[in-house]
Motif scaffolding. Structure first.
Motif, short mmCIF file in Angstrom:
data_model
loop_
_atom_site.label_atom_id
_atom_site.label_comp_id
_atom_site.label_asym_id
_atom_site.label_seq_id
_atom_site.Cartn_x
_atom_site.Cartn_y
_atom_site.Cartn_z
N MET A 83 0.85 -1.18 0.00
CA MET A 83 0.00 0.00 0.00
C MET A 83 0.89 1.24 0.00
N SER A 84 0.67 2.12 -0.95
CA SER A 84 1.49 3.32 -1.02
C SER A 84 0.80 4.49 -0.33
N ARG A 85 1.60 5.36 0.23
CA ARG A 85 1.06 6.54 0.92
C ARG A 85 1.02 7.70 -0.06
N PRO A 86 -0.04 8.49 0.00
CA PRO A 86 -0.08 9.67 -0.88
C PRO A 86 0.99 10.67 -0.46
N ASN A 87 1.50 11.41 -1.43
CA ASN A 87 2.57 12.37 -1.17
C ASN A 87 2.09 13.56 -0.35
N ALA A 88 0.89 14.02 -0.65
CA ALA A 88 0.38 15.21 0.04
C ALA A 88 -0.83 14.83 0.89
N GLN A 89 -0.74 15.09 2.18
CA GLN A 89 -1.89 14.83 3.03
C GLN A 89 -2.93 15.89 2.75
N SER A 90 -4.18 15.47 2.75
CA SER A 90 -5.25 16.44 2.51
C SER A 90 -6.24 16.39 3.66
N MET A 91 -7.06 17.42 3.72
CA MET A 91 -8.07 17.51 4.78
C MET A 91 -9.39 17.93 4.17
N LYS A 92 -10.44 17.69 4.92
CA LYS A 92 -11.77 18.08 4.48
C LYS A 92 -11.86 19.60 4.51
N PRO A 93 -12.73 20.15 3.67
CA PRO A 93 -12.90 21.61 3.68
C PRO A 93 -13.29 22.16 5.05
N ALA A 94 -14.09 21.42 5.81
CA ALA A 94 -14.50 21.89 7.14
C ALA A 94 -13.28 22.04 8.06
N THR A 95 -12.35 21.10 7.98
CA THR A 95 -11.15 21.16 8.79
C THR A 95 -10.29 22.36 8.37
N ALA A 96 -10.15 22.53 7.07
CA ALA A 96 -9.35 23.66 6.57
C ALA A 96 -9.99 24.99 6.99
N ALA A 97 -11.31 25.09 6.90
CA ALA A 97 -12.00 26.32 7.30
C ALA A 97 -11.77 26.60 8.78
N LYS A 98 -11.81 25.56 9.59
CA LYS A 98 -11.58 25.73 11.03
C LYS A 98 -10.16 26.23 11.28
N LYS A 99 -9.19 25.68 10.55
CA LYS A 99 -7.80 26.11 10.73
C LYS A 99 -7.58 27.55 10.24
N LEU A 100 -8.39 27.97 9.28
CA LEU A 100 -8.29 29.34 8.76
C LEU A 100 -9.17 30.32 9.53
N ASP A 101 -9.95 29.81 10.49
CA ASP A 101 -10.89 30.63 11.27
C ASP A 101 -11.90 31.34 10.39
N VAL A 102 -12.51 30.60 9.46
CA VAL A 102 -13.56 31.16 8.62
C VAL A 102 -14.79 30.26 8.67
N TYR A 103 -15.92 30.83 8.34
CA TYR A 103 -17.21 30.13 8.33
C TYR A 103 -17.33 29.41 6.99
N LEU A 104 -17.35 28.07 7.02
CA LEU A 104 -17.31 27.27 5.79
C LEU A 104 -18.39 27.64 4.77
N PRO A 105 -19.67 27.79 5.16
CA PRO A 105 -20.68 28.12 4.14
C PRO A 105 -20.45 29.45 3.42
N ALA A 106 -19.61 30.31 3.98
CA ALA A 106 -19.33 31.60 3.34
C ALA A 106 -18.14 31.54 2.39
N THR A 107 -17.46 30.41 2.36
CA THR A 107 -16.31 30.26 1.47
C THR A 107 -16.77 29.97 0.05
N PRO A 108 -15.91 30.18 -0.94
CA PRO A 108 -16.28 29.89 -2.33
C PRO A 108 -16.59 28.40 -2.52
N ALA A 109 -17.45 28.10 -3.48
CA ALA A 109 -17.86 26.72 -3.75
C ALA A 109 -16.66 25.82 -4.01
N GLU A 110 -15.68 26.32 -4.73
CA GLU A 110 -14.48 25.52 -5.05
C GLU A 110 -13.78 25.06 -3.77
#
Length: 129
Positions: free
Chosen positions: A1-28
């Motif tokens: 089993m190979s590990r992906p090179n870049a770890q990724s996170m869910k948009p909700a986690t990223a929004a929390k780390k950025l201190d922003v309200y997820l529904p207000a972020t761009p759709a992308e």
């Protein structure tokens, strides 16, 4: 089993780390996983949409509570259930409703008690050593 090179996170986690309200972020942003490198890039050089969200909101509850000097539970008791903009937070501060006064007092009492207990634990640990 190979590990992906870049770890990724869910948009909700990223929004929390950025201190922003997820529904207000761009759709992308909401629809795609965010890598740690992309998150670091957003933090280092925030795009205009992120700057605007941080400045004007709507803000997530943890930031609303911090700006008002109350707990998140205190927001709920005060009837604040949605994210608020900077303008709405300022209006609440100016209005200073009775629930906000009571929740601020309650929150300060809780913080004082937490500090007292922490000092007591530190003092007890120092005695044992």
């Amino acid at each position: 089993m190979s590990r992906p090179n870049a770890q990724s996170m869910k948009p909700a986690t990223a929004a929390k780390k950025l201190d922003v309200y997820l529904p207000a972020t761009p759709a992308e942003f909401q629809e795609n996983a965010i890598t740690r490198a992309e998150l670091a890039a957003l933090q280092a050089d925030p795009p205009q949409w992120l700057q605007d969200l941080r400045k004007n909101g709507p803000h997530p509850k943890n930031l609303v509570a911090a700006k008002l000097g109350v707990s998140i539970a205190g927001l709920g008791r005060g009837g604040v259930v949605d994210a608020l903009t900077t303008e709405q937070i300022s209006a609440l501060i100016d209005e200073n409703p009775p629930w906000l006064i009571a929740e601020r007092e309650n929150y300060q009492a809780v913080l004082t008690e937490q500090r007292r207990l922490k000092a007591q634990r530190v003092e007890g640990t120092a005695r044992e050593a």
